[in-house]
Design a protein around this motif. Structure first.
Motif, short mmCIF file in Angstrom:
data_model
loop_
_atom_site.label_atom_id
_atom_site.label_comp_id
_atom_site.label_asym_id
_atom_site.label_seq_id
_atom_site.Cartn_x
_atom_site.Cartn_y
_atom_site.Cartn_z
N PRO A 62 -10.31 -1.02 0.49
CA PRO A 62 -9.89 -2.22 -0.25
C PRO A 62 -8.72 -1.92 -1.17
N ALA B 82 -4.59 -1.02 -0.74
CA ALA B 82 -5.35 -1.04 0.51
C ALA B 82 -4.75 -0.09 1.54
N GLU C 247 -3.37 -7.11 0.60
CA GLU C 247 -4.24 -6.62 1.66
C GLU C 247 -3.40 -6.12 2.83
#
Length: 572
Positions: A555, A561, A345
């Motif tokens: 995402p 990401a 992430e």
């Protein structure tokens, strides 16, 4: 119908499952740890679970996702086993059929794994058979029962009607009597009808004609619980013992015996100042023990370097096969390369920089001479996992390696020993094949690697990204000069600029530390005159091609990401 109470029946089901799992482990020592039912079924779950669920597990548990899966699988199995125990009380065959179904699932899961053979069915068969035997013994075995513990009082013999002399009064016939006890006692009301007589044999709270419930005799219950304790303990000992034996049969000793050759081309020295050595800032070189691990292997494959072979085949003119000794005899190069997981992430830590030793893949591909149209190299792991790497990327001059060393030592077993792929500029899911045993030349049109049918892009170049390491989110800091620092990366392109802003204000240039090459991340720092209050820090990077990191939040699926890492801090 068995006389076993519900709580003991559920306990019997759980014990049977524990015996099945524990007994399977020593057998799996002989057939391979991947054939153990819990691991085999867990691996099947990893392969078939919907991708959002898998990504959720990575987001929540990070590198502990496999442990969480095994623990969750064991807890679910315990719940189902308890239910089977309850069902077996009513119909024993239902409980046994449930165990048979789980045994069949374990067999199927073991036999469908890559490289499986008939022997891989043995752990599930042995464990299932013993589990069924335990359930049968507990449920079908007679339990001594005690009757309902309340015993009705013995009916008092009829007494003669008191005389008027006793009562001291004349009592009309048929009326309720007022019985007077011995001299000095008070009067009591006698029964006026048969319905008010002493309780009957049904006992208090039970209607006439209803059978009183039975309770397990205390000694019988104690024997039952002793049996549960003995079997559960035996299951724990055999299960843990099986894991211990599997470890003894591992390849740690073989790894320690490997002597890495000196590289013909050593890694460039890390420039002075490349590591700012700030608290909370990730070090320039990630320690091996702290390097992230994301893969689909529930148990780490134990690959003996003496028997390891690498096949390079498919759409090639000259297929070859190499042993580990053959690979070590080839000229080795050593390079710093930063690897990143596509599941990382924005601001995440699934990234690390290490010094790798290996053979350039480009040289091996030149030897086998790929045919026209073979635009994909499929790396295949010993456990069947696959990744698809563009052939052109592996031949464009970058330091793509078949790595045998990491930070000056043989590869750790969990990071791919004895051989893995390392490719700068690509996410690991399309390039970083651990425990690699095959390189197959094919095309993207003809073959989809493991993650592609699960919704991920066929080709995964690393996106330009940056991260704030210090201060950390919600840190409370003192007003005045504050060093904001972090890392940025754009492997095989390099980072040319990093900017920071506060509370949505203008972007300010950060200072870039020196770095080894464009294939590694870079540390950066910026001096901020912090004022009291709540503040929002953001960072963005620009790569050497001039492309600036986008602030659009997306995402990780399907190809990594995007967005600016944002940190909230409090200044006092």
């Amino acid at each position: 119908m068995s006389s076993t109470p519900r709580n003991l029946a559920a306990l019997a089901g759980i014990t049977a499952a524990a015996v099945a799992i524990g007994a399977a482990e020593p057998v799996a020592v002989l057939t391979g740890p991947r054939s153990a039912p819990l691991v085999a079924v867990g691996g099947l779950v990893v392969d078939v679970v919907p991708e959002p669920v898998k990504q959720f597990a990575i987001d929540v548990f990070g590198t502990y996702d496999k442990i969480a899966l095994l623990v969750g699988t064991a807890l679910l199995l315990a719940a189902i086993a308890a239910l089977l125990g309850l069902l077996a009380v009513r119909r024993l065959w239902i409980g046994l059929a449930g165990i048979a179904a789980f045994t069949a699932l374990g067999v199927a899961a073991a036999l469908t794994r890559a490289g499986a053979d008939a022997a891989d069915a043995l752990p599930a068969l042995v464990g299932g058979g013993l589990g069924a035997l335990v359930l049968w013994a507990f449920i079908a075995g007679p339990l001594e029962v005690d009757p309902w513990p309340w015993s009705p009082p013995t009916a008092a013999p009829p007494t003669a009607a008191p005389s008027s002399a006793t009562l001291g009064v004349d009592a009309p016939a048929g009326s309720s009597s007022l019985v007077v006890g011995p001299r000095g006692s008070g009067p009591t009301a006698g029964p006026s009808s048969a319905d008010e007589a002493a309780p009957g044999p049904a006992g208090p709270g039970l209607s006439p004609g209803r059978e009183p419930p039975e309770q397990v005799a205390p000694e019988s219950r104690r024997r039952f619980l002793r049996g549960v304790g003995v079997l559960a303990g035996a299951a724990a000992v055999t299960g843990l013992g099986g894991h211990w034996l599997a470890g003894r049969r591992g390849v740690s000793a073989a790894r320690e015996a490997v002597a890495l050759p000196a590289p013909v081309s050593a890694a460039p020295a890390v420039p002075v100042g490349a590591d700012l050595s700030l608290a909370q800032l990730a070090p320039y070189t990630t320690p091996t023990s702290g390097f992230y691990r994301i893969d689909t292997a529930l148990v780490v494959p134990q690959v003996d370097p003496q028997t390891w072979r690498l096949r390079i085949h498919g759409r090639v003119r000259n297929p070859i096969e190499l042993s580990f000794a053959d690979l070590l005899a080839r000229p080795m190069v050593e390079r710093y390369v930063t690897l990143a997981c596509v599941s990382n992430e924005v601001g995440g830590d699934l990234i690390g920089n290490a010094r790798w030793l290996g053979v350039p893949i480009r040289e091996l591909l030149d030897e086998v001479e790929p045919e026209e149209g073979a635009d994909q190299v499929v790396g295949r792991s010993v456990d069947g996992w696959t990744c698809g790497t563009p052939t052109a990327v592996l031949r464009d001059g970058r330091d793509a390696l078949l790595a045998v060393g990491m930070n000056g030592e043989p590869l750790p077993v969990e990071h791919g020993f004895p051989v893995r792929m390392v490719v700068p500029g690509l996410y690991g899911y399309v390039s970083a094949c651990k425990w690699v045993t095959e390189l197959e030349l094919t095309s993207f049109a003809d073959f989809d690697a493991y993650w592609v049918p699960r919704g991920w892009s066929a080709q995964g170049p690393v996106k330009t990204q940056s991260r704030i390491d210090t201060p950390r989110p919600r840190n409370r800091i003192t007003a005045g000069p504050v060093v904001v620092a972090g890392v940025a990366w754009a492997q095989h392109r390099g980072v040319s600029r990093v900017e920071v802003r506060v509370d949505g204000g203008p972007w300010r240039d950060a200072t870039l530390a020196p770095t080894v090459s464009v294939d590694t991340w870079v540390q950066w720092s910026w001096r901020w005159d912090a004022t009291p209050g709540e503040h929002t820090l953001q960072v963005r990077a620009t790569d050497a091609t001039g492309e600036t990191q986008t602030g659009r939040e997306r995402p990780v699926e399907p190809d990594g990401a995007t967005g600016w890492h944002t940190v909230q801090v409090t200044v006092r």
